[in-house]
Design a protein around this motif. Structure first.
Motif, PDB file in Angstrom:
ATOM      1  N   ALA A  83       0.401 101.858  12.192  1.00 44.95           N
ATOM      2  CA  ALA A  83       1.563 102.567  11.873  1.00 44.95           C
ATOM      3  C   ALA A  83       1.193 103.796  12.004  1.00 44.95           C
ATOM      4  CB  ALA A  83       2.901 102.221  11.101  1.00 44.95           C
ATOM      5  N   TYR A  84       1.042 104.911  12.144  1.00 39.26           N
ATOM      6  CA  TYR A  84       0.147 106.524  12.433  1.00 39.26           C
ATOM      7  C   TYR A  84       1.850 107.378  12.650  1.00 39.26           C
ATOM      8  CZ  TYR A  84      -3.388 102.716  12.686  1.00 39.26           C
ATOM      9  OH  TYR A  84      -4.584 102.237  12.609  1.00 39.26           O
ATOM     10  N   PRO A  85       1.821 108.264  10.985  1.00 44.23           N
ATOM     11  CA  PRO A  85       2.626 109.697  11.855  1.00 44.23           C
ATOM     12  C   PRO A  85       2.257 110.164  12.889  1.00 44.23           C
ATOM     13  CG  PRO A  85       2.882 109.199   9.212  1.00 44.23           C
ATOM     14  CD  PRO A  85       1.620 108.058   9.805  1.00 44.23           C
ATOM     15  N   THR A  86       3.112 110.979  13.411  1.00 40.34           N
ATOM     16  CA  THR A  86       2.360 111.472  14.463  1.00 40.34           C
ATOM     17  C   THR A  86       3.459 112.758  14.942  1.00 40.34           C
ATOM     18  OG1 THR A  86       1.775 112.330  17.064  1.00 40.34           O
ATOM     19  CG2 THR A  86       3.850 110.502  16.423  1.00 40.34           C
ATOM     20  N   GLY A 278       0.812 105.887  31.470  1.00 43.36           N
ATOM     21  CA  GLY A 278       0.596 104.506  31.260  1.00 43.36           C
ATOM     22  C   GLY A 278      -1.286 104.474  31.003  1.00 43.36           C
ATOM     23  N   THR A 279      -1.471 105.856  30.501  1.00 44.99           N
ATOM     24  CA  THR A 279      -2.432 106.313  29.643  1.00 44.99           C
ATOM     25  C   THR A 279      -2.416 107.294  28.557  1.00 44.99           C
ATOM     26  OG1 THR A 279      -3.131 107.982  30.807  1.00 44.99           O
ATOM     27  CG2 THR A 279      -4.274 106.272  30.851  1.00 44.99           C
ATOM     28  N   PHE A 280      -2.834 107.365  27.398  1.00 43.28           N
ATOM     29  CA  PHE A 280      -2.257 108.183  25.755  1.00 43.28           C
ATOM     30  C   PHE A 280      -3.676 108.510  25.320  1.00 43.28           C
ATOM     31  CE2 PHE A 280      -0.704 108.179  22.019  1.00 43.28           C
ATOM     32  CZ  PHE A 280       0.485 109.302  22.086  1.00 43.28           C
ATOM     33  N   ALA A 281      -4.015 108.783  24.535  1.00 43.69           N
ATOM     34  CA  ALA A 281      -5.130 109.146  23.953  1.00 43.69           C
ATOM     35  C   ALA A 281      -4.815 110.007  23.189  1.00 43.69           C
ATOM     36  CB  ALA A 281      -6.079 109.928  24.381  1.00 43.69           C
ATOM     37  N   ALA A 282      -4.874 109.768  21.885  1.00 44.14           N
ATOM     38  CA  ALA A 282      -4.964 111.262  19.970  1.00 44.14           C
ATOM     39  C   ALA A 282      -6.032 110.612  19.681  1.00 44.14           C
ATOM     40  CB  ALA A 282      -3.738 109.749  19.149  1.00 44.14           C
ATOM     41  N   HIS A 283      -6.256 111.988  18.305  1.00 43.77           N
ATOM     42  CA  HIS A 283      -7.409 112.305  17.311  1.00 43.77           C
ATOM     43  C   HIS A 283      -7.303 110.940  16.248  1.00 43.77           C
ATOM     44  CE1 HIS A 283      -9.110 115.640  18.922  1.00 43.77           C
ATOM     45  NE2 HIS A 283      -9.820 115.018  20.412  1.00 43.77           N
ATOM     46  N   ILE A 284      -7.777 109.689  15.942  1.00 42.87           N
ATOM     47  CA  ILE A 284      -7.880 109.242  14.783  1.00 42.87           C
ATOM     48  C   ILE A 284      -8.695 110.021  13.614  1.00 42.87           C
ATOM     49  CG2 ILE A 284      -7.782 106.803  16.413  1.00 42.87           C
ATOM     50  CD1 ILE A 284     -10.302 107.012  14.555  1.00 42.87           C
ATOM     51  N   SER A 285      -7.858 109.715  12.559  1.00 41.45           N
ATOM     52  CA  SER A 285      -8.171 110.873  11.448  1.00 41.45           C
ATOM     53  C   SER A 285      -8.492 109.892  10.158  1.00 41.45           C
ATOM     54  CB  SER A 285      -7.029 111.497  10.912  1.00 41.45           C
ATOM     55  OG  SER A 285      -5.913 111.176  10.471  1.00 41.45           O
ATOM     56  N   THR A 360     -10.096 105.440  21.671  1.00 40.96           N
ATOM     57  CA  THR A 360      -8.547 104.670  22.034  1.00 40.96           C
ATOM     58  C   THR A 360      -8.059 104.040  23.172  1.00 40.96           C
ATOM     59  OG1 THR A 360      -7.547 107.096  21.903  1.00 40.96           O
ATOM     60  CG2 THR A 360      -8.381 105.508  19.899  1.00 40.96           C
ATOM     61  N   LYS A 361      -8.032 103.264  23.058  1.00 42.12           N
ATOM     62  CA  LYS A 361      -6.506 103.325  24.149  1.00 42.12           C
ATOM     63  C   LYS A 361      -4.424 102.997  23.880  1.00 42.12           C
ATOM     64  CE  LYS A 361      -9.123 100.605  26.954  1.00 42.12           C
ATOM     65  NZ  LYS A 361      -9.406  98.921  28.306  1.00 42.12           N
ATOM     66  N   GLY A 362      -3.877 104.110  24.827  1.00 41.20           N
ATOM     67  CA  GLY A 362      -2.702 103.811  24.173  1.00 41.20           C
ATOM     68  C   GLY A 362      -1.484 103.872  25.454  1.00 41.20           C
ATOM     69  N   ASN A 440      -2.039 113.624  15.058  1.00 41.09           N
ATOM     70  CA  ASN A 440      -0.556 115.236  15.857  1.00 41.09           C
ATOM     71  C   ASN A 440      -1.382 115.778  16.984  1.00 41.09           C
ATOM     72  OD1 ASN A 440       0.879 114.544  13.235  1.00 41.09           O
ATOM     73  ND2 ASN A 440      -0.120 116.118  11.641  1.00 41.09           N
ATOM     74  N   HIS A 441      -3.009 115.519  17.482  1.00 43.64           N
ATOM     75  CA  HIS A 441      -3.354 115.259  18.191  1.00 43.64           C
ATOM     76  C   HIS A 441      -3.352 114.994  19.334  1.00 43.64           C
ATOM     77  CE1 HIS A 441      -6.214 117.659  15.538  1.00 43.64           C
ATOM     78  NE2 HIS A 441      -5.120 118.980  16.013  1.00 43.64           N
ATOM     79  N   VAL A 442      -1.763 114.485  20.924  1.00 40.79           N
ATOM     80  CA  VAL A 442      -2.362 114.212  20.929  1.00 40.79           C
ATOM     81  C   VAL A 442      -1.992 114.308  22.477  1.00 40.79           C
ATOM     82  CG1 VAL A 442      -0.478 112.285  19.229  1.00 40.79           C
ATOM     83  CG2 VAL A 442       0.534 114.200  20.555  1.00 40.79           C
ATOM     84  N   PHE A 443      -2.503 113.521  23.419  1.00 41.38           N
ATOM     85  CA  PHE A 443      -2.483 114.101  24.933  1.00 41.38           C
ATOM     86  C   PHE A 443      -3.086 112.882  25.585  1.00 41.38           C
ATOM     87  CE2 PHE A 443      -5.779 113.471  21.750  1.00 41.38           C
ATOM     88  CZ  PHE A 443      -6.105 115.045  21.255  1.00 41.38           C
ATOM     89  N   CYS A 444      -3.490 112.799  27.920  1.00 39.75           N
ATOM     90  CA  CYS A 444      -3.894 112.167  28.019  1.00 39.75           C
ATOM     91  C   CYS A 444      -2.480 111.080  28.826  1.00 39.75           C
ATOM     92  CB  CYS A 444      -5.374 111.700  27.869  1.00 39.75           C
ATOM     93  SG  CYS A 444      -6.451 112.561  26.837  1.00 39.75           S
ATOM     94  N   SER A 445      -0.899 111.487  28.464  1.00 39.18           N
ATOM     95  CA  SER A 445      -0.045 110.992  29.381  1.00 39.18           C
ATOM     96  C   SER A 445      -0.164 111.601  30.636  1.00 39.18           C
ATOM     97  CB  SER A 445       0.608 110.631  28.145  1.00 39.18           C
ATOM     98  OG  SER A 445       1.607 112.100  27.831  1.00 39.18           O
TER      99      SER A 445
END
Lengths: 508, 142
Positions: A83-86, A278-285, A360-362, A440-445
């Protein structure tokens, strides 16, 4: 012709407008699109879900600020491996009001990957570089000056020196920063060049009407063509819907961010065979917070002024960070009688964080209430990459005389005093649910792809098969940027909107 | 007895009771540490929760109701959360935070995060830390 910014008092009760173009969202992508379309002579309406943040509202009362000016009160989570805050801004200027204004161009290797994997051959030419040049000049991007570093950023320099990471002042879009360290709750001094200060005024000067407190519910269509949007006027006091609005326009630009743009499309019936969201990605930290022998006073100095890229792990970046202490304390420190110890420790704390372009996948799906339900799945081996770097940072802090180090990794001591106590960071049993991280860096949706059956938008930002609909935000990234995304969001939006408005792509 | 109005009253009183109990325990104060009373921790947290968007507001209220009533199940000796000693309440939250069961850990993390965010945003606490008002320059901060 001069436009205006309409506040709650102006839009309460609802409205119905017509325009040449409607832009959904006033953040990095939306502001850029609005400015270009308006400059080309179009009648532009920008609809923004949040209000304008006034300097008096920019307070170190973190929870009060978050509850008003961040989506879902700052409590939004990505679920999946953990569970990651965004966190993203819900205000005029979007997240650019509440980020650290770090600006990087897309690394060449990511740019090449976008060209190769998504067929974006147009990114190989000088147009993207010209867009970056325009943006960096307009937003006064420059390395953080030494006189606003504060000790926390210099501690980061010393830590990175010890772990062998080349480092330097981070480039930021600020003008006259005084190092107040308040970036995450808005820049009261007006030094940060958030788009509400740097780009939207140009759109307004060219006649754009900016409607705040207007939350879009769905896109309107006629004969398969996007012809506008409609939604609710929302009063933050009590979160009441106080009116309906509609904006009809033959050009609809979605720039609501990687979480809300796919949700808007899904709620409007645009799914493109499941590719929308159907796709989604984020930088992890990951993080290491060290308690040093002497005062650091981490709240002083630029929020994120120093950093560097890992020479051994591609796509891994280190940087200094201190937000409002209230946010840091949400995770770190003792409770009850141990709280007083923490109060003494905070002034000696320094934190180094990393962001990593993990594989990642999302996915993003609309909930019944219209909010995004985003999932992020992180393979264990990518967690191990981050954990090993946290181990190195921990060793460096201890080597510098830190009394203890906090990493937020579950199963490890809250206070790591010897490097042996950090050995769990090298375990292959670590999983995403063990990590403390924000994403907090989210993209690719809604990725950009030249092939109509692969992506959601074409290389010009037009939604495949849906005339009149463009996307100009981080949704369209084919894959994560490996750096802070704002510069690239603005550059892509600049190119997309210039093409739509027949403006030159190579202007200075 | 279990009418909608009774359930509403029960729900509202349960989460507030648990919130007050958690505030007392997690921020008892000390020599140089502002306590939960001095920082109005419970009423400020309540105002924060009530001021959130509706979904998040309900979720946080549910969190405190859950803490109150799951405590006897997850930490059997000692009764409901608010009926334990302050030290016992801290032990419950810290125990959950260290749990290997992910949902239990989330419960502990969420209680802690909610209260500590509000505690550390009080001006007296910022003063105790040595922080200034927003916009303090490096020179002004000395």
């Amino acid at each position: 012709m001069s436009g205006r910014i309409a506040h709650l008092a102006d839009v309460r009760g609802g409205y119905a407008l017509e325009a040449d173009a409607v832009v959904v969202g006033s953040g990095a992508g939306g502001a850029m699109a609005a400015a270009n379309l308006a400059r080309a002579g179009m009648d532009v309406v920008v609809v923004e879900a949040g209000p304008q943040v006034r300097p008096d509202d920019m307070t170190r009362d973190g929870p009060a600020f978050l509850s008003k000016y961040y989506w879902e009160g700052g409590l939004r989570m990505l679920l999946g491996s953990g569970a990651y805050p965004t966190m993203s801004g819900r205000c005029l200027g979007g997240s650019t009001v509440v980020n650290s204004a770090i600006f990087f161009r897309l690394p060449d290797w990511v740019r090449q990957a976008w060209i190769d994997e998504a067929g974006l051959s147009g990114l190989a030419g000088p147009e993207l570089d010209a867009a970056y040049d325009r943006i960096f000049t307009r937003l006064k991007v420059a390395p953080t000056p030494m006189h606003v570093m504060g000790r926390k950023n210099l501690v980061t320099r010393d830590v990175l020196d010890r772990v062998g990471v080349p480092n330097k002042p981070l480039p930021r879009a600020v003008d006259g920063c005084i190092g107040s360290g308040d970036c995450l709750t808005g820049c009261r001094q007006g030094a940060k060049q958030s788009v509400d200060r740097s780009v939207l005024p140009e759109a307004v000067d060219h006649g754009a009407r900016v409607m705040t407190c207007s939350q879009v519910e769905r896109i309107l269509f006629e004969d398969g063509r996007a012809v506008g949007v409609e939604g609710d006027v929302v009063d933050l006091d009590g979160w009441q819907k106080v009116g309906r609005f509609s904006v009809r326009a033959p050009r609809v630009f979605l720039a609501a961010g990687a979480l809300h743009t796919p949700v808007l499309m899904q709620r409007s019936g645009v799914r493109l065979g499941g590719r929308v969201g159907g796709t989604f990605a984020a930088h992890i930290s990951g993080l290491a917070l060290g308690i040093l022998p002497d005062d650091v006073r981490p709240w002083e100095g630029a929020t994120q002024g120093w950093g560097g890229f890992s020479p051994e792990v591609q796509g891994l970046k280190f940087e200094a960070l201190w937000g409002p202490t209230a946010l840091i304390a949400a995770e770190w420190g003792g409770l009850g009688r141990d709280l007083s110890q923490m109060l003494q420790d905070v002034r000696r704390a320094a934190m180094v964080v990393m962001v990593y372009r993990a594989k990642t996948k999302g996915s993003v799906r609309a909930t019944r209430s219209g909010m995004p339900d985003a999932r992020l799945w992180i393979p264990p081996e990518e967690i191990h990459v981050v954990a090993r770097q946290v181990h190195k940072l921990t060793a460096a802090f201890l080597d510098m005389g830190a009394e203890y180090v906090f990493t937020g990794v579950k199963g490890l001591p809250d206070r790591i005093r010897t490097i042996d106590e950090a050995s769990g960071l090298l375990s292959n049993r670590l999983r995403g649910r063990h990590m403390t991280m924000t994403a907090n860096h989210v993209f690719c949706s809604c990725p950009m792809d030249a092939r109509a059956d692969h992506g959601v938008v074409d290389p010009e930002g037009r939604v495949h098969g849906v005339p009149g609909l463009w996307i100009s935000d981080a949704s369209v990234f084919p894959s994560p940027s490996a750096v802070n995304p704002q510069a690239t969001v603005m550059a892509l939006s600049d190119l997309i909107s210039r093409r739509a408005a027949d403006l030159s792509l190579l202007d200075a | 007895m279990w009418t909608p109005s009774f359930l509403t009253r029960w729900f509202e009183s349960t989460w507030r009771t648990c919130l007050v109990a958690a505030s007392e325990a997690l921020a008892p104060g000390g020599a140089a540490t502002p306590c939960h009373r001095a920082t109005a921790l419970a009423p400020r947290t309540e105002a924060y929760i009530v001021g959130l968007p509706p979904t998040q507001s309900v979720l946080l209220k549910l969190l405190f109701v859950g803490v109150e009533w799951l405590t006897p199940l997850l930490a059997p000796i000692g009764g409901r959360f608010s009926r334990r000693t302050p030290e016992g309440r801290v032990a419950v939250v810290e125990g959950w935070r260290g749990s290997w069961v992910f949902p239990v850990r989330l419960l502990g993390d969420a209680v802690r995060a909610t209260l500590m965010m509000v505690y550390f945003s009080h001006p007296d606490v910022l003063l105790a830390l040595g922080e200034g008002e927003p916009g303090t320059t490096l020179a002004e901060a000395g």
